[in-house]
Design a protein around this motif. Structure first.
Motif, short mmCIF file in Angstrom:
data_model
loop_
_atom_site.label_atom_id
_atom_site.label_comp_id
_atom_site.label_asym_id
_atom_site.label_seq_id
_atom_site.Cartn_x
_atom_site.Cartn_y
_atom_site.Cartn_z
N GLY A 450 -9.55 -1.99 16.62
CA GLY A 450 -9.15 -2.77 15.46
C GLY A 450 -10.38 -3.36 14.81
N MET A 451 -10.46 -3.32 13.49
CA MET A 451 -11.66 -3.81 12.82
C MET A 451 -11.31 -4.60 11.57
SD MET A 451 -15.06 -1.70 11.65
CE MET A 451 -16.52 -2.56 11.04
N VAL A 452 -11.98 -5.73 11.40
CA VAL A 452 -11.88 -6.53 10.18
C VAL A 452 -13.28 -6.61 9.60
CG1 VAL A 452 -11.24 -8.72 9.15
CG2 VAL A 452 -9.98 -7.88 11.15
N THR A 453 -13.42 -6.18 8.34
CA THR A 453 -14.73 -6.16 7.71
C THR A 453 -14.85 -7.29 6.70
OG1 THR A 453 -14.01 -4.69 5.95
CG2 THR A 453 -14.85 -3.66 7.95
N GLN A 454 -16.08 -7.54 6.28
CA GLN A 454 -16.33 -8.57 5.27
C GLN A 454 -15.78 -8.15 3.92
OE1 GLN A 454 -20.49 -9.40 4.70
NE2 GLN A 454 -20.12 -11.17 3.41
N ASP A 455 -15.96 -6.86 3.58
CA ASP A 455 -15.48 -6.33 2.30
C ASP A 455 -14.14 -5.66 2.54
OD1 ASP A 455 -15.22 -5.43 -0.27
OD2 ASP A 455 -16.56 -3.71 -0.01
N THR A 456 -13.08 -6.45 2.51
CA THR A 456 -11.76 -5.93 2.81
C THR A 456 -11.20 -5.18 1.61
OG1 THR A 456 -11.31 -7.72 4.36
CG2 THR A 456 -9.41 -6.54 3.46
N SER A 457 -10.80 -3.93 1.83
CA SER A 457 -10.20 -3.11 0.78
C SER A 457 -8.76 -2.80 1.16
CB SER A 457 -11.00 -1.81 0.61
OG SER A 457 -10.40 -1.00 -0.36
N LEU A 458 -7.84 -3.08 0.26
CA LEU A 458 -6.43 -2.82 0.51
C LEU A 458 -5.97 -1.63 -0.34
CD1 LEU A 458 -4.98 -6.46 0.53
CD2 LEU A 458 -5.80 -5.10 2.46
N LEU A 459 -4.93 -0.96 0.13
CA LEU A 459 -4.34 0.15 -0.61
C LEU A 459 -3.44 -0.38 -1.72
CD1 LEU A 459 -3.37 2.19 2.55
CD2 LEU A 459 -5.26 2.72 1.03
N HIS A 460 -3.35 0.35 -2.82
CA HIS A 460 -2.50 -0.08 -3.94
C HIS A 460 -1.05 0.24 -3.59
CE1 HIS A 460 -0.89 -1.20 -7.63
NE2 HIS A 460 -1.21 -0.16 -8.39
N ARG A 461 -0.55 -0.50 -2.61
CA ARG A 461 0.82 -0.36 -2.13
C ARG A 461 1.35 -1.76 -1.85
NH1 ARG A 461 -0.87 4.54 2.04
NH2 ARG A 461 -2.03 5.71 0.45
N SER A 462 2.51 -1.83 -1.25
CA SER A 462 3.07 -3.15 -0.98
C SER A 462 2.29 -3.83 0.14
CB SER A 462 4.54 -3.02 -0.57
OG SER A 462 4.65 -2.43 0.70
N LEU A 463 2.41 -5.16 0.19
CA LEU A 463 1.77 -5.91 1.27
C LEU A 463 2.31 -5.45 2.62
CD1 LEU A 463 1.73 -9.48 -0.28
CD2 LEU A 463 -0.27 -8.27 0.58
N ARG A 464 3.61 -5.17 2.68
CA ARG A 464 4.21 -4.72 3.95
C ARG A 464 3.54 -3.41 4.41
NH1 ARG A 464 8.81 -4.91 2.46
NH2 ARG A 464 9.77 -6.62 3.61
N ASP A 465 3.36 -2.47 3.47
CA ASP A 465 2.73 -1.19 3.83
C ASP A 465 1.29 -1.39 4.28
OD1 ASP A 465 5.02 0.21 3.28
OD2 ASP A 465 4.42 0.76 1.24
N ASN A 466 0.58 -2.31 3.64
CA ASN A 466 -0.81 -2.57 4.02
C ASN A 466 -0.90 -3.17 5.42
OD1 ASN A 466 -3.15 -2.19 1.95
ND2 ASN A 466 -1.38 -2.77 0.70
N ILE A 467 -0.05 -4.13 5.71
CA ILE A 467 -0.10 -4.79 7.02
C ILE A 467 0.35 -3.83 8.12
CG2 ILE A 467 0.89 -6.67 8.40
CD1 ILE A 467 1.13 -8.22 5.71
N ARG A 468 1.31 -2.98 7.80
CA ARG A 468 1.87 -2.07 8.79
C ARG A 468 1.06 -0.78 8.89
NH1 ARG A 468 7.86 -1.18 7.41
NH2 ARG A 468 8.40 -2.98 8.68
#
Length: 630
Positions: A450-468
């Motif tokens: 599992g990795m958390v980076t300084q420059d967090t990039s999320l997918l252009h989808r729902s928050l639920r899809d990003n977290i899951r």
């Protein structure tokens, strides 16, 4: 009504091939024909069927002209008295055959062409190309515009379809039709073949001169179009930076430069088109005049009948219109070939990071990590490469939590990237519980980290899809629990996207642009909390958070780190001071190692860094020459 009746027939032909082939992802070959065949194999039976129906339709048109000529001759000699009584039934039968037979033949050709081939064919290319591009390394995308790559995937698949269907459909139609026309004219009078033969020589000469030139300019145009699109997409993707520096004029110049390059190819193409159109018109007019003159002369001397004269004029008129269409289609064929060749240069590249043959899934019962004599350098211009690591060795015990410290460029993030196998080593090895990560599947390796980076990039989808995203089978309850632990519940319920979707259903925009940096980082932390991998990498995981939220999340990170092997990278030393062991890295070497207290007692580099902290941040380079530029 008719559409509903034909629905089952449409559906049958639409499902004759699977547009999403499964199986192993393979790198397409680099030769033009092997590259096209690679994406065409599932379609070959249907393409052959399309060619057969095209040949039949073309032959039917020639036969139709032949019958019309015979009909003219027959009508010229038959007596009008009792005409309908004697011939009405036969003529009605012939008309019915034409009304039913030819449309049915065209229907079958159209069903195969439009329902089975036109939609499925390019989708097969896009699907296989997309799967292949997802297997490319991180370094590949660091050297490419995302917009340019995506456009080539879309354009190339369509160009492959157009190339193959034009060759198998257009050329077959033209060859069958021209051969049939030549046969009919030659059977009537061989002299009628003279204008047709001269026209064919001129037509092939025009094609030989113009088509290669149109192909070359089309290749240049395809590359210029991709470059133009890439620059425009790059501007849109980084719109915040552009607005921040108030430099839209520079962006306009940057895009305009590519647009002007594209327009140069357009002007070259259109000049060729104008000259070619005029030349073809002169040639076709000469064919019509020449054939008409010879046919009328032959009729005048009674060498041919009036019906043959009608056939000759009708066939030449048809050829005249077809020639313009064929030449444009052939020019389009080479334009598509140019697009395929241009796309092939990008799509047919082999991934630089590959699973070893018979690679097995990584198993992590304990979580020991061993960096053994690492040698690594980023690919650069010849003679300019510099080793990031040259013999670095480090062992992290199962469940141990270490902090990596050092100025920018020391190799901290590179070490994390190598652990995730985003790059391959030039020497040494990395072992997880005794398993060389180069000998396990990349998918299983990254599932365990599992990795958390300084420059967090999320997918252009729902928050639920990003977290899951790392845990696709997690329940909504588990998702919300991770959200609360990451203290993201304080803002999620207030989010609404332009389509009215709320909370976890709201979409976050490209790269998560609709969220603040701190909000994106909390979503990233929730995602890793939900993934619950045995190895955890934190690269400035709380750098975008304010102190109050950071303190609250730190408690959850402490809980998350229990029982896991942790590598934490931070410039703010207070966030990692309580870890089991701190390691100072400089120029790819491990220069100090120990607990916070041990390193302070040693009064070395770490102690100097700690004393220079201002507000908990690493403010100066470790050599003391100036502020540390992070």
């Amino acid at each position: 009504m008719l559409s509903r009746v034909l629905q089952p027939l449409f559906r049958y032909f639409e499902t004759r091939v699977n547009p999403y082939p499964e199986g192993e992802v393979k790198t397409p070959p680099k030769g033009l024909m092997p590259f096209i065949v690679h994406f065409s194999r599932p379609m070959l039976p249907l393409l052959l069927l399309m060619t057969l129906f095209t040949a039949l339709v073309s032959a039917a048109e020639v036969v139709f002209f032949s019958y019309m000529g015979q009909l003219v001759d027959w009508l010229g000699n038959v007596e009008r008295a009792g005409f309908w009584a004697e011939n009405g039934l036969w003529l009605a039968g012939l008309g019915l055959l034409l009304l039913i037979g030819l449309p049915l033949l065209v229907l079958m050709q159209s069903l195969v062409t439009h329902q089975s081939i036109f939609g499925n064919y390019p989708m097969i290319g896009r699907w296989l190309s997309h799967r292949h591009m997802l297997s490319q390394s991180l370094a590949f995308y660091q050297d490419e515009f995302a917009g340019r790559v995506s456009q080539k995937v879309m354009q190339t698949a369509l160009a492959i379809r157009e190339t193959v269907t034009k060759v198998m459909d257009l050329l077959v139609y033209a060859i069958v039709y021209f051969t049939g026309a030549a046969y009919l004219l030659g059977r009537a009078d061989l002299l009628l073949l003279i204008p047709l033969g001269l026209w064919l020589v001129g037509y092939l000469s025009i094609m030989r001169y113009f088509v290669p030139r149109l192909r070359d300019v089309s290749m240049a145009q395809a590359d210029a179009r991709a470059q133009m699109t890439g620059r425009v997409v790059d501007s849109y993707s980084n719109i915040q930076t552009i607005k921040l520096f108030a430099d839209t004029e520079r962006e306009q110049r940057y895009a305009k430069d590519a647009m002007e390059g594209f327009m140069v190819t357009v002007h070259r193409q259109m000049r060729l088109v104008t000259i070619m159109s005029v030349g073809l018109t002169l040639l076709n007019t000469a064919l019509l005049v020449g054939t008409a003159a010879m046919a009328i002369s032959a009729w005048y001397t009674e060498a041919i009948s009036l019906g043959v004269l009608a056939i000759a004029i009708a066939l030449v008129m048809r050829i005249r219109f077809m020639s313009d269409w064929i030449l444009w289609e052939v020019a389009g064929l080479f334009e598509n070939i140019g697009t395929v060749q241009d796309g092939m240069n990008t799509i047919a590249q082999k991934p630089t990071i590959n699973d070893a043959p018979n690679a097995k899934a990584l198993q992590v019962p304990h979580g020991e990590i061993v960096f053994d004599a690492l040698r690594f350098q980023y690919a650069q211009a010849k003679g300019e490469s510099k080793n990031v690591f040259d013999g670095l060795s480090l062992t992290i015990k199962p469940g141990e939590k270490i902090g990596l410290i050092g100025r920018s460029g020391a190799g901290k993030s590179t070490l994390a990237n190598l652990l995730l196998r985003f790059y391959d080593l030039q020497g040494g090895q990395i072992l997880i519980d005794g398993q060389n990560i180069a000998e396990v599947t990349q998918t299983s390796l990254r599932h365990q980290i599992g990795m958390v980076t300084q420059d967090t990039s999320l997918l252009h989808r729902s928050l639920r899809d990003n977290i899951r995203y790392g845990s696709p089978h997690a329940s909504d309850e588990d998702v919300w629990n991770a959200v609360c632990r990451a203290h993201a519940d304080t803002f999620i319920n207030d989010l609404v996207d332009p389509k009215g979707r709320r909370g976890l259903d709201a979409h976050v925009g490209e790269r998560g642009v609709k969220l603040s940096g701190g909000q994106r980082q909390r979503i990233a932390i929730a995602r890793v909390l939900l993934k619950n991998a045995p190895i955890l990498v934190l690269d400035e995981a709380t750098s975008a958070l304010d102190s109050e939220v950071e303190a609250a999340i730190q408690e959850q990170l402490d809980t998350l780190m229990e029982g896991k092997t942790v590598i934490a990278i931070a410039h703010r030393l207070s966030t990692i001071a309580m870890l089991d062991r701190l390691i100072v890295v400089d120029e790819g070497r491990m220069v100090e190692s120990g607990t916070h207290q041990e390193l302070l007692a040693r009064n070395g580099i770490y102690a100097s860094l700690w004393q220079r902290q201002s507000g908990g941040f690493l403010g100066l380079d470790i050599d003391g020459n100036g502020p540390n530029q992070q």
